[in-house]
Design a protein around this motif. Sequence first.
Motif, PDB file in Angstrom:
ATOM      1  N   VAL A   1       0.838  -1.203   0.000  1.00 27.58           N
ATOM      2  CA  VAL A   1       0.000   0.000   0.000  1.00 27.58           C
ATOM      3  C   VAL A   1       0.872   1.251   0.000  1.00 27.58           C
ATOM      4  CG1 VAL A   1      -1.744   1.300   1.277  1.00 27.58           C
ATOM      5  CG2 VAL A   1      -1.864  -1.202   1.187  1.00 27.58           C
ATOM      6  N   VAL A   2       1.890   1.260   0.862  1.00 30.23           N
ATOM      7  CA  VAL A   2       2.793   2.414   0.927  1.00 30.23           C
ATOM      8  C   VAL A   2       3.502   2.611  -0.402  1.00 30.23           C
ATOM      9  CG1 VAL A   2       4.829   3.367   2.066  1.00 30.23           C
ATOM     10  CG2 VAL A   2       3.105   2.162   3.417  1.00 30.23           C
ATOM     11  N   ASN A   3       3.894   1.524  -1.035  1.00 28.93           N
ATOM     12  CA  ASN A   3       4.562   1.603  -2.337  1.00 28.93           C
ATOM     13  C   ASN A   3       3.629   2.204  -3.398  1.00 28.93           C
ATOM     14  OD1 ASN A   3       6.910   0.814  -4.095  1.00 28.93           O
ATOM     15  ND2 ASN A   3       5.315  -0.400  -5.079  1.00 28.93           N
ATOM     16  N   ASP A   4       2.354   1.769  -3.403  1.00 32.50           N
ATOM     17  CA  ASP A   4       1.386   2.324  -4.353  1.00 32.50           C
ATOM     18  C   ASP A   4       1.205   3.826  -4.140  1.00 32.50           C
ATOM     19  OD1 ASP A   4       0.969  -0.094  -5.571  1.00 32.50           O
ATOM     20  OD2 ASP A   4      -0.857  -0.576  -4.449  1.00 32.50           O
ATOM     21  N   ILE A   5       1.117   4.234  -2.869  1.00 28.36           N
ATOM     22  CA  ILE A   5       0.927   5.655  -2.560  1.00 28.36           C
ATOM     23  C   ILE A   5       2.155   6.464  -2.968  1.00 28.36           C
ATOM     24  CG2 ILE A   5       0.666   7.316  -0.680  1.00 28.36           C
ATOM     25  CD1 ILE A   5      -1.044   5.234   0.764  1.00 28.36           C
ATOM     26  N   ALA A   6       3.341   5.944  -2.664  1.00 30.00           N
ATOM     27  CA  ALA A   6       4.569   6.665  -2.999  1.00 30.00           C
ATOM     28  C   ALA A   6       4.688   6.873  -4.505  1.00 30.00           C
ATOM     29  CB  ALA A   6       5.784   5.896  -2.473  1.00 30.00           C
ATOM     30  N   TRP A   7       4.426   5.825  -5.286  1.00 34.55           N
ATOM     31  CA  TRP A   7       4.524   5.959  -6.736  1.00 34.55           C
ATOM     32  C   TRP A   7       3.410   6.852  -7.286  1.00 34.55           C
ATOM     33  CZ3 TRP A   7       8.574   5.497  -9.439  1.00 34.55           C
ATOM     34  CH2 TRP A   7       9.567   4.579  -9.106  1.00 34.55           C
ATOM     35  N   HIS A   8       2.240   6.834  -6.645  1.00 34.53           N
ATOM     36  CA  HIS A   8       1.168   7.739  -7.065  1.00 34.53           C
ATOM     37  C   HIS A   8       1.605   9.191  -6.884  1.00 34.53           C
ATOM     38  CE1 HIS A   8      -2.689   9.825  -7.214  1.00 34.53           C
ATOM     39  NE2 HIS A   8      -2.405  10.322  -6.025  1.00 34.53           N
ATOM     40  N   VAL A   9       2.227   9.501  -5.742  1.00 31.72           N
ATOM     41  CA  VAL A   9       2.688  10.869  -5.490  1.00 31.72           C
ATOM     42  C   VAL A   9       3.754  11.263  -6.509  1.00 31.72           C
ATOM     43  CG1 VAL A   9       3.865  12.372  -3.844  1.00 31.72           C
ATOM     44  CG2 VAL A   9       2.098  10.800  -3.040  1.00 31.72           C
ATOM     45  N   VAL A  10       4.674  10.353  -6.799  1.00 34.74           N
ATOM     46  CA  VAL A  10       5.719  10.639  -7.789  1.00 34.74           C
ATOM     47  C   VAL A  10       5.097  10.937  -9.147  1.00 34.74           C
ATOM     48  CG1 VAL A  10       7.638   9.646  -9.092  1.00 34.74           C
ATOM     49  CG2 VAL A  10       7.514   9.318  -6.614  1.00 34.74           C
ATOM     50  N   ARG A  11       4.157  10.090  -9.570  1.00 35.79           N
ATOM     51  CA  ARG A  11       3.516  10.307 -10.877  1.00 35.79           C
ATOM     52  C   ARG A  11       2.708  11.603 -10.879  1.00 35.79           C
ATOM     53  NH1 ARG A  11       2.329   4.841 -10.126  1.00 35.79           N
ATOM     54  NH2 ARG A  11       0.139   5.330  -9.725  1.00 35.79           N
ATOM     55  N   ALA A  12       2.051  11.912  -9.765  1.00 32.55           N
ATOM     56  CA  ALA A  12       1.262  13.147  -9.685  1.00 32.55           C
ATOM     57  C   ALA A  12       2.162  14.381  -9.765  1.00 32.55           C
ATOM     58  CB  ALA A  12       0.447  13.167  -8.392  1.00 32.55           C
ATOM     59  N   VAL A  13       3.306  14.330  -9.123  1.00 33.49           N
ATOM     60  CA  VAL A  13       4.244  15.459  -9.168  1.00 33.49           C
ATOM     61  C   VAL A  13       4.783  15.637 -10.584  1.00 33.49           C
ATOM     62  CG1 VAL A  13       6.489  16.289  -8.375  1.00 33.49           C
ATOM     63  CG2 VAL A  13       4.870  15.322  -6.734  1.00 33.49           C
ATOM     64  N   VAL A  14       5.157  14.536 -11.219  1.00 32.54           N
ATOM     65  CA  VAL A  14       5.635  14.611 -12.602  1.00 32.54           C
ATOM     66  C   VAL A  14       4.552  15.186 -13.514  1.00 32.54           C
ATOM     67  CG1 VAL A  14       6.361  13.232 -14.595  1.00 32.54           C
ATOM     68  CG2 VAL A  14       7.299  12.743 -12.331  1.00 32.54           C
ATOM     69  N   LEU A  15       3.305  14.739 -13.339  1.00 25.86           N
ATOM     70  CA  LEU A  15       2.215  15.254 -14.159  1.00 25.86           C
ATOM     71  C   LEU A  15       1.963  16.723 -13.874  1.00 25.86           C
ATOM     72  CD1 LEU A  15       0.020  14.719 -16.235  1.00 25.86           C
ATOM     73  CD2 LEU A  15      -1.491  13.979 -14.374  1.00 25.86           C
ATOM     74  N   ALA A  16       2.091  17.140 -12.622  1.00 28.98           N
ATOM     75  CA  ALA A  16       1.915  18.545 -12.274  1.00 28.98           C
ATOM     76  C   ALA A  16       2.976  19.414 -12.951  1.00 28.98           C
ATOM     77  CB  ALA A  16       1.976  18.726 -10.754  1.00 28.98           C
ATOM     78  N   MET A  17       4.206  18.940 -12.974  1.00 28.87           N
ATOM     79  CA  MET A  17       5.279  19.679 -13.647  1.00 28.87           C
ATOM     80  C   MET A  17       5.014  19.767 -15.148  1.00 28.87           C
ATOM     81  SD  MET A  17       8.512  18.013 -11.571  1.00 28.87           S
ATOM     82  CE  MET A  17       9.765  19.055 -12.326  1.00 28.87           C
ATOM     83  N   ALA A  18       4.588  18.642 -15.729  1.00 27.19           N
ATOM     84  CA  ALA A  18       4.287  18.635 -17.163  1.00 27.19           C
ATOM     85  C   ALA A  18       3.084  19.515 -17.475  1.00 27.19           C
ATOM     86  CB  ALA A  18       4.027  17.205 -17.635  1.00 27.19           C
ATOM     87  N   ALA A  19       2.064  19.477 -16.612  1.00 20.59           N
ATOM     88  CA  ALA A  19       0.868  20.294 -16.830  1.00 20.59           C
ATOM     89  C   ALA A  19       1.189  21.780 -16.721  1.00 20.59           C
ATOM     90  CB  ALA A  19      -0.213  19.907 -15.818  1.00 20.59           C
ATOM     91  N   GLY A  20       2.019  22.134 -15.739  1.00 17.52           N
ATOM     92  CA  GLY A  20       2.420  23.527 -15.608  1.00 17.52           C
ATOM     93  C   GLY A  20       3.200  24.002 -16.821  1.00 17.52           C
TER      94      GLY A  20
END
Length: 319
Positions: free
Chosen positions: A198-217
């Motif tokens: 579960v922790v691994n899924d959450i950590a990778w979700h945050v990483v992907r969300a941050v990358v997407l936020a940078m790309a979206a910006g």
Amino acid sequence: MISLVGVELTRYRARRAIALLLLLAALLAAFIAFKSAWDTRPPSKLEIATAKAAAEHEANRSDIRADMATCLKNPEDYLGTGATQQECRDQLAAASASYLPRQELDLTGTLKGNGLGLAILVIGLIIIAASTFAGSDWASGSIANQLLFESRRSKVWAAKAISVTLASGLAAVVVLGGFWLTMYLVAADRDVPHGSAVVNDIAWHVVRAVVLAMAAGLGAYALTMLFRHSVATLAVLFAYAIGGELVVELLPIDDIGRWSVGNNVFGWLETRLEINGCSSLVPGCTQTHISHLDSGLYLLVLLLVAVAASFLAFRRQDV
């Protein structure tokens, strides 16, 4: 270049509209964390007693007792081949937990629900902030003054792009990281199971969300530098969000959902996404899995197109 990036980061931080947008993102994260924790708070002694009484009352119903007796006498006839008496008790006996007024905290459920929704909201606000940052230069005419001090347009464009990308990523890390740290601490305090998977899924979700936020910006900045108006950028994105996705779904093309921007965004953020593999007008739809790699490559191509068009237009068009 480093000095220009530093100046642009200062200008980004100094924009009141951007500060308010990022503050709103932080407040939304705090509110959703509070609501998630409150809605899954442990039951009180009174609620536990009430649930037990309701379960006992249900178990003492004559029809339930008759079904239980029949099942215990011959579990396989009642539930199917291989059934046991314990399965009869598990399925027919009313558990007190089912009468509790709310479910306990589940980090996996939070990830698929409030966590995913928060990521979308934060990325949306970052898009508005990035567009506002670029659009204000064109609206005020300050972009012309900036080019007087640094005539190399490619360097000016790149410095702004780097600053927006870095600021977007930092905002996403702080807001989303703060949300999930809060939820993790709440889960630990309540002794809620949260294994490494579960922790691994959450950590990778945050990483992907941050990358997407940078790309979206970066993408919002590029489009605004291309259109020269933040309103134009936001209008295009809004029009696509309302009508574009609907048009894509209505096209009578097999596996059309795979090419929807919305589906690829969710495919990138979610742990695993399954979608209908065809248009709503095509019968016999099947489930199609969109992997993180597929979604990432699709969104990367769109980003590169927007960045290239914006960069070339800024270098060649009059200011």
